[in-house]
Design an enzyme around this catalytic site. Structure first.
Site, PDB file in Angstrom:
ATOM      1  N   ARG A  50       0.852  -1.191   0.000  1.00 37.90           N
ATOM      2  CA  ARG A  50       0.000   0.000   0.000  1.00 37.90           C
ATOM      3  C   ARG A  50       0.887   1.241   0.000  1.00 37.90           C
ATOM      4  NH1 ARG A  50      -1.599   1.651   4.658  1.00 37.90           N
ATOM      5  NH2 ARG A  50      -2.399  -0.341   5.420  1.00 37.90           N
ATOM      6  N   TYR A 102     -17.058  16.576 -14.914  1.00 34.54           N
ATOM      7  CA  TYR A 102     -17.439  15.161 -14.976  1.00 34.54           C
ATOM      8  C   TYR A 102     -18.499  14.841 -13.912  1.00 34.54           C
ATOM      9  CZ  TYR A 102     -16.889  10.092 -14.620  1.00 34.54           C
ATOM     10  OH  TYR A 102     -17.118   8.750 -14.583  1.00 34.54           O
ATOM     11  N   ASP A 174      -8.320  18.462 -14.136  1.00 34.29           N
ATOM     12  CA  ASP A 174      -8.607  17.100 -14.589  1.00 34.29           C
ATOM     13  C   ASP A 174      -8.272  17.083 -16.082  1.00 34.29           C
ATOM     14  OD1 ASP A 174      -9.777  14.791 -15.641  1.00 34.29           O
ATOM     15  OD2 ASP A 174     -11.446  14.818 -14.219  1.00 34.29           O
ATOM     16  N   LYS A 199      -9.070   6.038 -19.352  1.00 33.89           N
ATOM     17  CA  LYS A 199      -9.420   6.543 -20.669  1.00 33.89           C
ATOM     18  C   LYS A 199      -8.202   6.469 -21.604  1.00 33.89           C
ATOM     19  CE  LYS A 199     -13.120   7.241 -18.272  1.00 33.89           C
ATOM     20  NZ  LYS A 199     -13.488   8.511 -17.668  1.00 33.89           N
TER      21      LYS A 199
HETATM   22  C1  LIG Z   1     -13.974   8.869 -16.330  1.00 36.85           C
HETATM   23  C2  LIG Z   1     -13.616  10.199 -15.786  1.00 36.85           C
HETATM   24  C3  LIG Z   1     -13.360  10.368 -14.419  1.00 36.85           C
HETATM   25  C4  LIG Z   1     -13.496   9.240 -13.428  1.00 36.85           C
HETATM   26  O1  LIG Z   1     -12.509   8.279 -13.601  1.00 36.85           O
HETATM   27  P1  LIG Z   1     -12.698   6.721 -13.235  1.00 36.85           P
HETATM   28  O2  LIG Z   1     -11.427   6.118 -13.685  1.00 36.85           O
HETATM   29  O3  LIG Z   1     -13.899   6.244 -13.990  1.00 36.85           O
HETATM   30  O4  LIG Z   1     -12.917   6.650 -11.771  1.00 36.85           O
HETATM   31  C5  LIG Z   1     -12.981  11.626 -13.980  1.00 36.85           C
HETATM   32  N1  LIG Z   1     -12.881  12.661 -14.830  1.00 36.85           N
HETATM   33  C6  LIG Z   1     -13.129  12.542 -16.152  1.00 36.85           C
HETATM   34  C7  LIG Z   1     -13.006  13.725 -17.041  1.00 36.85           C
HETATM   35  C8  LIG Z   1     -13.506  11.307 -16.673  1.00 36.85           C
HETATM   36  O5  LIG Z   1     -13.777  11.196 -17.974  1.00 36.85           O
END
Ligand SMILES: *Cc1c(COP(=O)(O)O)cnc(C)c1O
Length: 386
Positions: A50, A102, A174, A199
């Protein structure tokens, strides 16, 4: 830290890219929870996975180098990364968020962190003056997405970071939609970058992961402490998958973007389409700002069909392009933000920020663009209500 200024090279050779012990050109999957101590209290740099794991560490060093930060951190999902970053805040603090943030980020703030007495305000980060007027004394941080999903709203990261720092705010970006190959928020003044690595970074729709990169030693110490204390770490196998995915990010993104530019032009010229949202189109909001701060418009497009098209029939008529949550994988995906990715945002707020029920979001994959467009064209044709 590796010194490859060209991102294409850093993607492959950044971080810790060679296994010290064996010379393996891929960091092994150190599938272990703990480490034998050489003597009483004598460790070889690892005590428990961890806290630290060599495979995860290689990934963390890689994303640190790609974003040019002080340290990187890997988490079990993008939401776990955001949770760790937001854990820097305290009860009584307020966070400003971009208007089409998001859905999961909105839910985390409005349904989880509100229990702990820190709250949020939806801010207009696209207008610096309006944005500044929304900074009250209790505001301690801002979360920006640019382009923000699903309307691909562009925020001038540098301008917002400057105003935010004047008021002592922590600037969190983000950068999921752009990746460090297309946009480097720390260089534009952000303090922390977060990713859903699920993604584009992973890129193959086979791993759920999150990353964060911080700009200073102080933030690094705080996030390391939170990561170890709250425990939302990424496992060794998923860390390996992510390193593997990141190596091909540049070639994948180049193709994603080339395809997206063609798709945006196709949609913009299609008489069935009412509006196209894509920061790579000159007619789109924020085109100039995006061109200044990012390499190009990325590969996410939203569009609305005219009233005489049935979107349910459109989705059901697609054959190659799948209806699915998520984005950024090699395969093209479509989604319906109002009932899928942004369903956790109340209908009145959705309407206010322009997420209509007719909005379709397209994650353009790397298949033959001719096949993608042919599929979309035939689905549009079938969706027409005559
Ligand atoms: C998918 C997404 C998230 C969340 O991420 P996870 O890996 O699904 O927890 C946060 N911000 C954006 C812009 C996203 O597309």
């Amino acid at each position: 830290m590796s010194n490859y200024t060209n991102t294409e090279t850093a993607l492959i050779h950044g971080g810790i890219s060679i296994d010290e012990r064996t010379g393996a050109v891929n960091i092994p999957i150190y599938q272990t929870s703990t480490y034998k101590q050489d003597g009483f209290g004598k460790m070889r740099g690892y005590e428990y996975s961890r806290t630290g794991n060599p495979t995860r560490e290689a990934l963390e060093a890689l994303i640190r180098d790609l974003d040019g930060g002080y340290a990187g951190f890997a988490f079990g999902s993008g939401m776990a990364a955001l949770t760790a970053v937001l854990s820097l805040l305290h009860s009584g603090d307020r966070v400003l968020i971009s208007s089409n943030v998001y859905g999961g980020t909105f839910r985390l703030l409005s349904k989880v962190f509100d229990h702990f007495g820190f709250t949020y305000t939806i801010a207009d980060t696209t207008d610096t003056a309006v944005y500044e007027s929304q900074i009250t004394d209790d505001v301690k941080a801002v979360i920006i997405e640019s382009p923000a999903n699903p309307l691909m709203t562009v925020t001038d990261i540098k301008a917002v970071a400057e105003v935010s720092h004047k008021h002592g705010l922590l600037v969190i970006v983000d950068n999921t939609f752009m990746t460090p190959y297309l946009q480097k928020p720390l260089g534009l003044g952000a303090d922390i970058v977060v990713y859903s690595a699920t993604k584009y970074l992973g890129g193959h729709s086979d791993v759920v992961a999150g990353l964060a990169v911080v700009s200073t030693k102080e933030l690094a110490e705080q996030i390391a402490f939170i990561q170890n204390s709250t425990g939302g770490v990424l496992g060794p196998f998923d860390s390996f998958l992510l390193i593997r995915g990141i190596k091909t990010l540049a070639v994948r993104m180049d193709r994603h973007v080339e395809n997206a530019e063609r798709a945006a032009e196709f949609l913009a010229a299609n008489k069935a389409v009412r509006k196209v949202y894509y920061p790579g189109l000159e007619s789109s909001q924020g085109y100039e700002v995006n061109r200044r701060q990012a390499k190009n418009g990325g590969a996410m497009i939203s569009f609305e069909l005219r009233e005489n098209y049935d979107i349910r029939r459109f989705f059901e008529s697609l054959e190659l392009v799948s209806l699915a949550e998520s984005l950024g994988g090699v395969e093209s995906l479509v989604c319906h933000p109002a009932t899928m990715t942004h369903a956790s945002i109340p209908a009145d707020i959705r309407k206010k920020v322009g997420i209509t029920d007719g909005l379709i979001r397209l994650s353009v994959g790397i298949e033959s663009i001719d096949d993608i467009l042919a599929d979309i064209a035939q689905a549009i044709e079938k969706a027409e209500v005559k």
